[in-house]
Design a protein around this motif. Sequence first.
Motif: not given
Length: 88
Positions: A1-5, A7-8, A45
């Motif tokens: 899973m990719m880090h949420r950061a 996605l910014v 993303a």
Amino acid sequence: MMHRALLVPDVLLEIFGFLRFEFSRFPDRRASSRCFAALATTCKAFHESAMNELWADIVDLDQLLGCVTRLHPIVYQKVSVSIGSQSI
């Protein structure tokens, strides 16, 4: 899973801008193109930001014309030069 950061979009722009700067130090522009093409196909993303970087600098029309499949024989034909009996 990719880090949420990741996605910014602003974070991706900073990362890709850093990559563009690092690749600008090398004379071979193909490495930069390959990197951003790989990033564009990594995940949804990354796609838009990587494509923007990939197409930010078009050096010659071959890159653009290479997108048209019907023009591949013309764009990607090998040019051979004959010197005496040798072909280069």
